[in-house]
Design a protein around this motif. Structure first.
Motif, PDB file in Angstrom:
ATOM      1  N   GLY A 158       0.427   7.148  -6.472  1.00  9.40           N
ATOM      2  CA  GLY A 158      -0.762   7.995  -6.601  1.00  9.40           C
ATOM      3  C   GLY A 158      -0.450   9.456  -6.339  1.00  9.40           C
ATOM      4  O   GLY A 158      -0.954  10.349  -7.031  1.00  9.40           O
ATOM      5  N   VAL A 204      -5.853  -2.265  -1.114  1.00 11.08           N
ATOM      6  CA  VAL A 204      -4.606  -1.500  -1.239  1.00 11.08           C
ATOM      7  C   VAL A 204      -4.871  -0.159  -1.906  1.00 11.08           C
ATOM      8  O   VAL A 204      -4.420   0.899  -1.431  1.00 11.08           O
ATOM      9  CB  VAL A 204      -3.565  -2.304  -2.048  1.00 11.08           C
ATOM     10  N   PHE A 205      -5.629  -0.161  -3.011  1.00 14.99           N
ATOM     11  CA  PHE A 205      -5.907   1.078  -3.730  1.00 14.99           C
ATOM     12  C   PHE A 205      -6.803   2.014  -2.914  1.00 14.99           C
ATOM     13  O   PHE A 205      -6.628   3.237  -2.955  1.00 14.99           O
ATOM     14  CB  PHE A 205      -6.537   0.767  -5.094  1.00 14.99           C
ATOM     15  N   LEU A 206      -7.745   1.451  -2.165  1.00 19.62           N
ATOM     16  CA  LEU A 206      -8.597   2.286  -1.315  1.00 19.62           C
ATOM     17  C   LEU A 206      -7.778   2.934  -0.202  1.00 19.62           C
ATOM     18  O   LEU A 206      -7.959   4.110   0.118  1.00 19.62           O
ATOM     19  CB  LEU A 206      -9.737   1.452  -0.724  1.00 19.62           C
ATOM     20  N   TYR A 207      -6.869   2.158   0.396  1.00 17.77           N
ATOM     21  CA  TYR A 207      -6.021   2.720   1.443  1.00 17.77           C
ATOM     22  C   TYR A 207      -5.132   3.824   0.878  1.00 17.77           C
ATOM     23  O   TYR A 207      -4.938   4.870   1.514  1.00 17.77           O
ATOM     24  CB  TYR A 207      -5.152   1.628   2.069  1.00 17.77           C
ATOM     25  N   ALA A 208      -4.592   3.602  -0.314  1.00 18.88           N
ATOM     26  CA  ALA A 208      -3.760   4.629  -0.948  1.00 18.88           C
ATOM     27  C   ALA A 208      -4.570   5.901  -1.174  1.00 18.88           C
ATOM     28  O   ALA A 208      -4.063   7.019  -0.982  1.00 18.88           O
ATOM     29  CB  ALA A 208      -3.208   4.110  -2.274  1.00 18.88           C
ATOM     30  N   ALA A 209      -5.839   5.746  -1.568  1.00 16.21           N
ATOM     31  CA  ALA A 209      -6.706   6.910  -1.759  1.00 16.21           C
ATOM     32  C   ALA A 209      -6.931   7.642  -0.439  1.00 16.21           C
ATOM     33  O   ALA A 209      -6.977   8.877  -0.398  1.00 16.21           O
ATOM     34  CB  ALA A 209      -8.035   6.475  -2.364  1.00 16.21           C
ATOM     35  N   ALA A 256       0.797  -1.231   0.000  1.00 15.70           N
ATOM     36  CA  ALA A 256       0.000   0.000   0.000  1.00 15.70           C
ATOM     37  C   ALA A 256       0.833   1.287   0.000  1.00 15.70           C
ATOM     38  O   ALA A 256       0.494   2.239  -0.718  1.00 15.70           O
ATOM     39  CB  ALA A 256      -0.973  -0.005   1.179  1.00 15.70           C
ATOM     40  N   LEU A 315      -6.235  -6.556  -3.173  1.00 17.97           N
ATOM     41  CA  LEU A 315      -5.607  -5.552  -4.027  1.00 17.97           C
ATOM     42  C   LEU A 315      -6.474  -4.285  -4.100  1.00 17.97           C
ATOM     43  O   LEU A 315      -5.947  -3.164  -4.085  1.00 17.97           O
ATOM     44  CB  LEU A 315      -5.383  -6.123  -5.418  1.00 17.97           C
ATOM     45  N   VAL A 316      -7.798  -4.460  -4.146  1.00 18.00           N
ATOM     46  CA  VAL A 316      -8.698  -3.301  -4.110  1.00 18.00           C
ATOM     47  C   VAL A 316      -8.533  -2.538  -2.795  1.00 18.00           C
ATOM     48  O   VAL A 316      -8.527  -1.306  -2.771  1.00 18.00           O
ATOM     49  CB  VAL A 316     -10.164  -3.739  -4.302  1.00 18.00           C
ATOM     50  N   VAL A 371       1.862   2.092  -3.555  1.00 15.04           N
ATOM     51  CA  VAL A 371       0.743   2.551  -4.375  1.00 15.04           C
ATOM     52  C   VAL A 371       0.380   3.991  -4.007  1.00 15.04           C
ATOM     53  O   VAL A 371       0.085   4.815  -4.885  1.00 15.04           O
ATOM     54  CB  VAL A 371      -0.474   1.618  -4.205  1.00 15.04           C
ATOM     55  N   ALA A 372       0.421   4.302  -2.720  1.00 16.69           N
ATOM     56  CA  ALA A 372       0.136   5.674  -2.281  1.00 16.69           C
ATOM     57  C   ALA A 372       1.165   6.647  -2.853  1.00 16.69           C
ATOM     58  O   ALA A 372       0.821   7.754  -3.286  1.00 16.69           O
ATOM     59  CB  ALA A 372       0.130   5.750  -0.761  1.00 16.69           C
TER      60      ALA A 372
END
Length: 296
Positions: A113, A160-165, A106, A157-158, A109-110
């Motif tokens: 982003g 991970v992207f939500l946490y990065a957001a 995560a 994996l989703v 990915v953050a």
């Protein structure tokens, strides 16, 4: 006795927060309820616990604090509550080790982003660590496809992207009041799962376990982690994923004797190796700037 510095206390809070937060895999395995029922019960239990804390803090201003989280607070609630529900669904479909190893990516990915959306610079080491992390995920997901657990890995994996957001929102608006925002977040996670939850067969011991799950893992874990984040340098934020990835399989092994499969050990070793190397590099690279003479 010498008192702790903010950085030292922050790391201790992060350690305690990761120990609490990483119990989600253990509680999910202990509960006989389906993913939606578990997510709903956990969220509502956490809300009851945090609402009491908020009422103690703000008294008559409790409802005003909840209503005053603002637009970015509402965005944070939406993103984080969705991640909380998907977290439980993922853990019900894949191994605890798989979920937390994947989630250890995560921070990368953050960072990517922040580069794409906020124009923040991304170091070559971060890109290399991200590539290594996704290679590790691919190793685990290929094994998951053969064992039927690929959906759980995809949901991880989703997450991970939500946490990065969520991290990007916090960077965009650093004045968000954490306690009421987390209180609304856990309530939203419970309500989000409610339409598909089924409490008709839930036993009294399951309700007690859901209450402990919500209070310990979701409420206390989030409070400790968010409080720690205000005290430690950004360079050390990647510790959360590493600590969670270490703690979570440990709890499950100690209490349930669940051993990760070979593909998880291989993919996890790649991910954690990349995460640890990146963390060491980031802290080393940031130390001269932090200690240079004349710097505030």
């Amino acid at each position: 006795m010498r008192s702790l510095t903010p950085g030292q206390s922050g790391l201790l809070l992060l350690l305690a927060g990761a120990a609490a937060d990483s119990t989600s895999g253990l509680f999910t395995r202990l509960l006989p309820t389906d993913g939606f029922t578990t997510a709903c019960g956990r969220g509502l239990a956490a809300f009851a616990f945090l609402f009491v804390l908020l009422a103690v803090r703000d008294g008559r201003g409790t409802l005003r604090a909840l209503a005053g989280v603002g637009v970015w607070g509402a965005v944070l609630v939406a993103l984080n509550s969705a991640g909380m529900v998907l977290n439980i669904l993922s853990l019900s479909l894949t191994s605890v080790a798989n979920f937390f190893m994947i989630f250890a990516t995560a921070p990368f990915v953050a960072a990517l982003g922040a580069w794409l959306l906020l124009g923040e610079r991304v170091e070559r080491a971060t890109l290399l660590a991200a590539i290594a992390g996704f290679i590790g995920i691919a190793v685990m997901m290929l094994a998951g496809a053969r064992s039927g657990a690929v959906l759980g890995d995809l949901l991880a994996l989703v997450c991970v992207f939500l946490y990065a957001a969520v991290v990007l929102v916090l960077r965009r608006c650093q004045t968000i009041d954490i306690l009421p925002t987390i209180t609304l977040t856990v309530l939203a996670s419970g309500l989000l799962a409610l339409p598909l939850a089924d409490f008709s067969m839930v036993q009294p011991q399951d309700i007690a376990l859901l209450a402990v799950f919500g209070a310990l893992q979701l409420a206390i874990g989030n409070l400790l982690i968010f409080t720690a984040a205000t005290r430690i340098p950004a360079a050390q934020s990647g510790l959360l994923g590493i600590l969670n990835a270490g703690f979570a399989p440990f709890w499950v092994f100690v209490f349930l004797k669940e051993v990760p499969p070979p593909a998880t050990l291989l993919g996890g070793a790649i991910i954690l190796g990349a995460a640890i190397a990146h963390l060491v590099w980031t802290i080393s690279a940031s130390r001269p700037a932090a200690t240079a003479p004349g710097k505030a």
